[in-house]
Motif scaffolding. Structure first.
Motif, mmCIF file in Angstrom:
data_model
loop_
_atom_site.group_PDB
_atom_site.id
_atom_site.type_symbol
_atom_site.label_atom_id
_atom_site.label_comp_id
_atom_site.label_asym_id
_atom_site.label_seq_id
_atom_site.Cartn_x
_atom_site.Cartn_y
_atom_site.Cartn_z
ATOM 1 N N PRO A 308 0.807 -1.222 0.000
ATOM 2 C CA PRO A 308 0.000 0.000 0.000
ATOM 3 C C PRO A 308 0.842 1.274 0.000
ATOM 4 N N ALA A 309 2.050 1.212 0.561
ATOM 5 C CA ALA A 309 2.890 2.411 0.662
ATOM 6 C C ALA A 309 3.362 2.895 -0.699
ATOM 7 N N LEU A 318 -9.494 1.377 -7.011
ATOM 8 C CA LEU A 318 -10.121 0.211 -7.628
ATOM 9 C C LEU A 318 -10.382 -0.880 -6.589
ATOM 10 N N LEU A 319 -9.423 -1.077 -5.698
ATOM 11 C CA LEU A 319 -9.589 -2.068 -4.632
ATOM 12 C C LEU A 319 -10.724 -1.672 -3.697
ATOM 13 N N ALA A 329 -8.635 3.350 3.219
ATOM 14 C CA ALA A 329 -8.445 3.162 4.666
ATOM 15 C C ALA A 329 -9.585 2.335 5.258
ATOM 16 N N GLN A 330 -10.796 2.620 4.816
ATOM 17 C CA GLN A 330 -11.936 1.843 5.298
ATOM 18 C C GLN A 330 -11.834 0.392 4.825
ATOM 19 N N LEU A 335 -10.940 -5.338 5.899
ATOM 20 C CA LEU A 335 -10.174 -6.541 5.579
ATOM 21 C C LEU A 335 -9.550 -7.133 6.835
ATOM 22 N N LYS A 336 -8.955 -6.287 7.649
ATOM 23 C CA LYS A 336 -8.305 -6.763 8.874
ATOM 24 C C LYS A 336 -9.326 -7.375 9.826
#
Length: 351
Positions: A308-309, A318-319, A329-330, A335-336
């Motif tokens: 991501p960085a 897109l993701l 961020a959401q 996902l986590k």
């Protein structure tokens, strides 16, 4: 001409794969539809190539009396969950008249040799690079007896192996088995053999111990804490697939209706049969869909891992869109959380 067939297969394959990818990226189809589209394309290509290989072999060696070969799709192809980067997990099963000693051509071959050569040519036809490029990588490691066994297996040997010698992990893999090519009568016989193997009564505690042991072995070798390693991270694709496969194996003897090669459909059938609690299904079904959707985008856009960085903002958008999130961020937070809850259910359900 076989070379023409190989070239045309690659032209059709590359064009259609490209079109599926464009439709995903443009939003014309959702990421979760892409797996079925890629799988359907692969099925049609495999069927066409198999027929061409059979014609070539028959010209040189004749046909085996009463003989035929069927192709079983395993893994992502079997489950209709392919991505742009998926290889093909295949098993070839053949059968022939008991009285047949050799093929009926001018250069006859014994049936076992005939179908071994057919399988070798099929693999080569699918994997070889031609002037039109490559088609697929093929993985035959899921065949009975593993890497040391023959490339093609006779039907009665396949049935005996699944009944008496197959390991738990092989039966787990068999939950995704789908016959995609071959003569209708043999296809029906192979489908019946697969189903018979899956509905055998099983000792739940032994299967659970085998599944947990296998998961730990995989994690020890490939495990990660990176939430974007969607397959291997705790609560990732390996876990959602193992849970679905385990639940199907331990319940299929009494409830054969729960069997389905597709992970999402298997969860829905387990829920509808009352074998997966509603609150657990409400975790596993959305988590599986999210993992598959994100995997489709990443396999389509990247060759390596996702960071991501350093990832472009367009890819992150897109993701987020594929994951129905308002922002990247959401999406990461969702996902986590999903992976954490799947990991908890893995420990709770596989007992």
């Amino acid at each position: 001409d076989m070379q023409y067939v190989l070239d045309r297969a690659r032209v059709v394959g590359s064009e259609q794969q490209f079109l599926v990818g464009v439709r995903v990226l443009s939003g014309a189809i959702k990421a979760n539809q892409a797996g079925g589209a890629y799988a359907l394309l692969a099925e049609r290509l495999i069927d066409a190539v198999l027929r061409a290989v059979e014609r070539e072999l028959a010209r040189a060696h004749g046909k085996v009396p009463g003989g035929g070969a069927a192709v079983i799709a395993m893994g992502k192809l079997g489950g209709r969950e392919m991505t742009a980067a998926s290889d093909l997990d295949l098993i070839v099963i053949y059968d022939f008249d008991d009285t047949a000693l050799h093929s009926a051509g001018s250069r006859p071959l014994a049936p076992t040799q005939y179908y071994a050569r057919l399988t070798q040519r099929l693999i080569s036809a699918l994997t070889a690079a031609t002037a039109e490029g490559t088609l697929y990588e093929v993985d035959m490691r899921l065949r009975p007896s593993g890497q040391q066994g023959p490339l093609a297996t006779q039907l009665k040997t396949f049935i005996d192996y699944q009944k008496s010698a197959a390991w738990t992990w092989e039966h787990m893999a068999l939950t995704r088995a789908r016959v995609i090519a071959g003569p209708p009568q043999l296809r029906a016989s192979v489908e019946a053999a697969v189903r018979a193997a899956l509905v055998l009564p099983r000792e739940r505690t032994k299967i659970a111990a085998d599944v947990r042991d296998m998961r730990e072995r995989i994690f020890k070798e490939k495990g990660t804490d990176d939430i974007w390693e969607l397959k291997q991270v705790r609560g990732g694709l390996v876990d959602v697939e193992f849970i679905a496969q385990y639940l199907q194996l331990v319940h299929a003897a009494a409830h054969p209706e729960v069997l389905d090669q597709n992970t999402l459909e298997a969860y829905r059938k387990l829920r509808d049969a009352g074998l997966l609690a509603q609150d657990h299904a409400e975790v596993l079904i959305p988590a599986t869909r999210l993992l598959h959707d994100l995997t489709q985008i990443l396999r389509l856009c990247l060759e390596g891992g996702f960071d991501p960085a350093t990832a472009p903002s367009g890819l992150k958008e897109l993701l987020a869109q594929a994951g129905d999130a308002a922002s990247f961020a959401q999406l990461e937070a969702r996902l986590k959380e999903a992976q954490g809850r799947v990991s908890e259910l893995f420990r709770l359900l596989i007992v």
